[in-house]
Structures are given as structure tokens and as C-alpha cells.
Design a protein around this motif. Structure first.
Motif, PDB file in Angstrom:
ATOM      1  N   ALA A 144      -6.298   9.596  -5.291  1.00  0.00           N
ATOM      2  CA  ALA A 144      -4.898   9.628  -4.875  1.00  0.00           C
ATOM      3  C   ALA A 144      -4.569   8.458  -3.948  1.00  0.00           C
ATOM      4  N   LEU A 145      -5.554   8.068  -3.138  1.00  0.00           N
ATOM      5  CA  LEU A 145      -5.334   7.003  -2.157  1.00  0.00           C
ATOM      6  C   LEU A 145      -5.303   5.615  -2.787  1.00  0.00           C
ATOM      7  N   LEU A 146      -5.777   5.497  -4.036  1.00  0.00           N
ATOM      8  CA  LEU A 146      -5.781   4.194  -4.692  1.00  0.00           C
ATOM      9  C   LEU A 146      -4.385   3.794  -5.160  1.00  0.00           C
ATOM     10  N   GLY A 147      -3.475   4.734  -5.192  1.00  0.00           N
ATOM     11  CA  GLY A 147      -2.112   4.424  -5.614  1.00  0.00           C
ATOM     12  C   GLY A 147      -1.227   4.023  -4.445  1.00  0.00           C
ATOM     13  N   ALA A 148       0.023   4.407  -4.521  1.00  0.00           N
ATOM     14  CA  ALA A 148       0.972   4.106  -3.458  1.00  0.00           C
ATOM     15  C   ALA A 148       0.602   4.896  -2.205  1.00  0.00           C
ATOM     16  N   PRO A 149       1.012   4.408  -1.003  1.00  0.00           N
ATOM     17  CA  PRO A 149       0.712   5.127   0.237  1.00  0.00           C
ATOM     18  C   PRO A 149       1.208   6.569   0.190  1.00  0.00           C
ATOM     19  N   LYS A 150       0.378   7.464   0.730  1.00  0.00           N
ATOM     20  CA  LYS A 150       0.704   8.891   0.699  1.00  0.00           C
ATOM     21  C   LYS A 150       0.501   9.520   2.066  1.00  0.00           C
ATOM     22  N   THR A 151       1.292  10.545   2.343  1.00  0.00           N
ATOM     23  CA  THR A 151       1.150  11.292   3.596  1.00  0.00           C
ATOM     24  C   THR A 151       0.092  12.380   3.415  1.00  0.00           C
ATOM     25  N   SER A 152      -0.289  13.012   4.538  1.00  0.00           N
ATOM     26  CA  SER A 152      -1.248  14.120   4.481  1.00  0.00           C
ATOM     27  C   SER A 152      -0.768  15.212   3.529  1.00  0.00           C
ATOM     28  N   LYS A 153       0.524  15.446   3.527  1.00  0.00           N
ATOM     29  CA  LYS A 153       1.099  16.485   2.686  1.00  0.00           C
ATOM     30  C   LYS A 153       0.906  16.143   1.203  1.00  0.00           C
ATOM     31  N   THR A 158     -14.584  16.543  -7.224  1.00  0.00           N
ATOM     32  CA  THR A 158     -14.598  17.183  -5.913  1.00  0.00           C
ATOM     33  C   THR A 158     -13.299  16.835  -5.194  1.00  0.00           C
ATOM     34  N   PRO A 159     -12.937  17.653  -4.197  1.00  0.00           N
ATOM     35  CA  PRO A 159     -11.719  17.341  -3.444  1.00  0.00           C
ATOM     36  C   PRO A 159     -11.732  15.925  -2.874  1.00  0.00           C
ATOM     37  N   ARG A 160     -12.905  15.496  -2.420  1.00  0.00           N
ATOM     38  CA  ARG A 160     -12.940  14.161  -1.811  1.00  0.00           C
ATOM     39  C   ARG A 160     -12.758  13.065  -2.855  1.00  0.00           C
ATOM     40  N   ALA A 161     -13.285  13.302  -4.075  1.00  0.00           N
ATOM     41  CA  ALA A 161     -13.076  12.334  -5.151  1.00  0.00           C
ATOM     42  C   ALA A 161     -11.601  12.291  -5.541  1.00  0.00           C
ATOM     43  N   ALA A 195       8.392  10.405  11.178  1.00  0.00           N
ATOM     44  CA  ALA A 195       7.859  10.127   9.844  1.00  0.00           C
ATOM     45  C   ALA A 195       6.339  10.132   9.945  1.00  0.00           C
ATOM     46  N   PRO A 196       5.643  10.944   9.153  1.00  0.00           N
ATOM     47  CA  PRO A 196       4.194  11.061   9.280  1.00  0.00           C
ATOM     48  C   PRO A 196       3.487   9.778   8.840  1.00  0.00           C
ATOM     49  N   PRO A 197       2.231   9.599   9.294  1.00  0.00           N
ATOM     50  CA  PRO A 197       1.476   8.430   8.852  1.00  0.00           C
ATOM     51  C   PRO A 197       1.229   8.492   7.343  1.00  0.00           C
ATOM     52  N   ALA A 198       1.130   7.310   6.723  1.00  0.00           N
ATOM     53  CA  ALA A 198       0.847   7.245   5.283  1.00  0.00           C
ATOM     54  C   ALA A 198      -0.430   6.431   5.077  1.00  0.00           C
ATOM     55  N   PHE A 199      -1.175   6.786   4.035  1.00  0.00           N
ATOM     56  CA  PHE A 199      -2.502   6.202   3.818  1.00  0.00           C
ATOM     57  C   PHE A 199      -2.650   5.658   2.408  1.00  0.00           C
ATOM     58  N   HIS A 200      -3.364   4.550   2.283  1.00  0.00           N
ATOM     59  CA  HIS A 200      -3.810   4.143   0.966  1.00  0.00           C
ATOM     60  C   HIS A 200      -5.071   3.289   1.094  1.00  0.00           C
ATOM     61  N   ILE A 201      -5.740   3.103  -0.046  1.00  0.00           N
ATOM     62  CA  ILE A 201      -6.984   2.345  -0.054  1.00  0.00           C
ATOM     63  C   ILE A 201      -6.728   0.949  -0.600  1.00  0.00           C
ATOM     64  N   GLU A 202      -7.209  -0.024   0.141  1.00  0.00           N
ATOM     65  CA  GLU A 202      -7.113  -1.407  -0.263  1.00  0.00           C
ATOM     66  C   GLU A 202      -8.498  -1.821  -0.775  1.00  0.00           C
ATOM     67  N   VAL A 203      -8.531  -2.354  -1.979  1.00  0.00           N
ATOM     68  CA  VAL A 203      -9.806  -2.756  -2.566  1.00  0.00           C
ATOM     69  C   VAL A 203      -9.976  -4.260  -2.362  1.00  0.00           C
ATOM     70  N   LYS A 204     -11.085  -4.620  -1.771  1.00  0.00           N
ATOM     71  CA  LYS A 204     -11.368  -6.038  -1.563  1.00  0.00           C
ATOM     72  C   LYS A 204     -11.800  -6.666  -2.886  1.00  0.00           C
ATOM     73  N   THR A 205     -11.344  -7.877  -3.128  1.00  0.00           N
ATOM     74  CA  THR A 205     -11.653  -8.521  -4.398  1.00  0.00           C
ATOM     75  C   THR A 205     -12.595  -9.703  -4.211  1.00  0.00           C
ATOM     76  N   THR A 206     -13.311  -9.720  -3.121  1.00  0.00           N
ATOM     77  CA  THR A 206     -14.261 -10.808  -2.895  1.00  0.00           C
ATOM     78  C   THR A 206     -15.468 -10.668  -3.823  1.00  0.00           C
ATOM     79  N   LYS A 207     -15.967 -11.796  -4.250  1.00  0.00           N
ATOM     80  CA  LYS A 207     -17.143 -11.753  -5.116  1.00  0.00           C
ATOM     81  C   LYS A 207     -18.415 -11.704  -4.289  1.00  0.00           C
ATOM     82  N   GLY A 208     -19.418 -11.121  -4.840  1.00  0.00           N
ATOM     83  CA  GLY A 208     -20.673 -11.107  -4.138  1.00  0.00           C
ATOM     84  C   GLY A 208     -21.450  -9.910  -4.569  1.00  0.00           C
TER      85      GLY A 208
END
Ligand SMILES: [Zn+2]
Length: 111
Positions: free
Chosen positions: A23-32, A15-18, A98-111
Motif C-alpha cells: 500500500a505504501l508503494l503507491g500514493a501517500p496514505k494516512t494511518s486510516k 501478511t499484514p506487513r506485506a 490533517a494526519p501524517p501521510a506515508f509512502h515508500i520511496e525506492v532508490k534507483t541507484t545501481k550497485g
């Protein structure tokens, strides 16, 4: 005569959201960048990012936003609505933002 149900042609496996999430798991990206990756219109990206951000919390992930910045005077748009690019700098009136850029940070805490 056997029934042949019309199988929908799978143009995209995700899906587009997937695709947006991936895409967000990689380097920061703009809306474009994100619109190209996810096959969405650039205008739709902020809306999807809002929804995505909510679902990420449950997964222990975080949407990180690098705010828009004026290329002329380095003014940072911290207070601005975070997912959209401003049209013009309030400090120096420059339209070179310069437009905002986005990426996803994955937490590595155990639990
Ligand atoms: Zn400026």
C-alpha cells in the motif's frame, strides 16, 4: 483411516506487513487508509511503520513521512512523533489536524 490435517483457510495471501508495504508503494496514505488496506487497526499502524522502516533500509527503500498539519493555521508538526496524529494544534488550539501521510520511496541507484 487416513489423517486429514486441518488446512488453515487462507483468508489473505499476504501478511499484514506485506500488505502495508504494498500500500505504501503507491500514493501517500494516512494511518486510516493503511489500516483499511492491511486489515490492521489504525492504532497498530505506527508500530508496524517503525518496524517496516528498519527493514526497508536493507532493501534500499525509504519511508517518507509527510508531517501532520493544522488545517486552520497551516502549522506543521515537524517535531512531533512522526507516525501519530496530534490531537490539537499548539499554535491556534484547533482540533482540525490533517494526519501524517506515508509512502515508500525506492532508490534507483545501481550497485
Ligand atoms: Zn493551528
Amino acid at each position: 483411516m487416513p489423517n486429514k490435517p486441518p488446512a488453515p483457510a487462507p483468508e489473505r495471501s499476504a501478511t499484514p506487513r506485506a500488505a502495508l508495504h504494498e500500500a505504501l508503494l503507491g500514493a501517500p496514505k494516512t494511518s486510516k487508509d493503511l489500516s483499511a488496506r492491511a486489515g490492521l487497526s489504525e492504532k497498530e499502524i505506527p508500530k508496524h511503520l517503525e518496524h517496516l522502516e528498519k527493514s526497508l533500509k536493507a532493501k534500499g527503500e525509504r519511508l517518507v513521512v509527510k508531517p501532520a498539519e493544522c488545517l486552520a493555521c497551516s502549522f506543521v508538526f515537524k517535531d512531533r512523533s512522526r507516525f501519530t496524529a496530534p490531537g490539537r494544534c499548539p499554535e491556534c488550539q484547533s482540533p482540525r489536524i490533517a494526519p501524517p501521510a506515508f509512502h515508500i520511496e525506492v532508490k534507483t541507484t545501481k550497485g
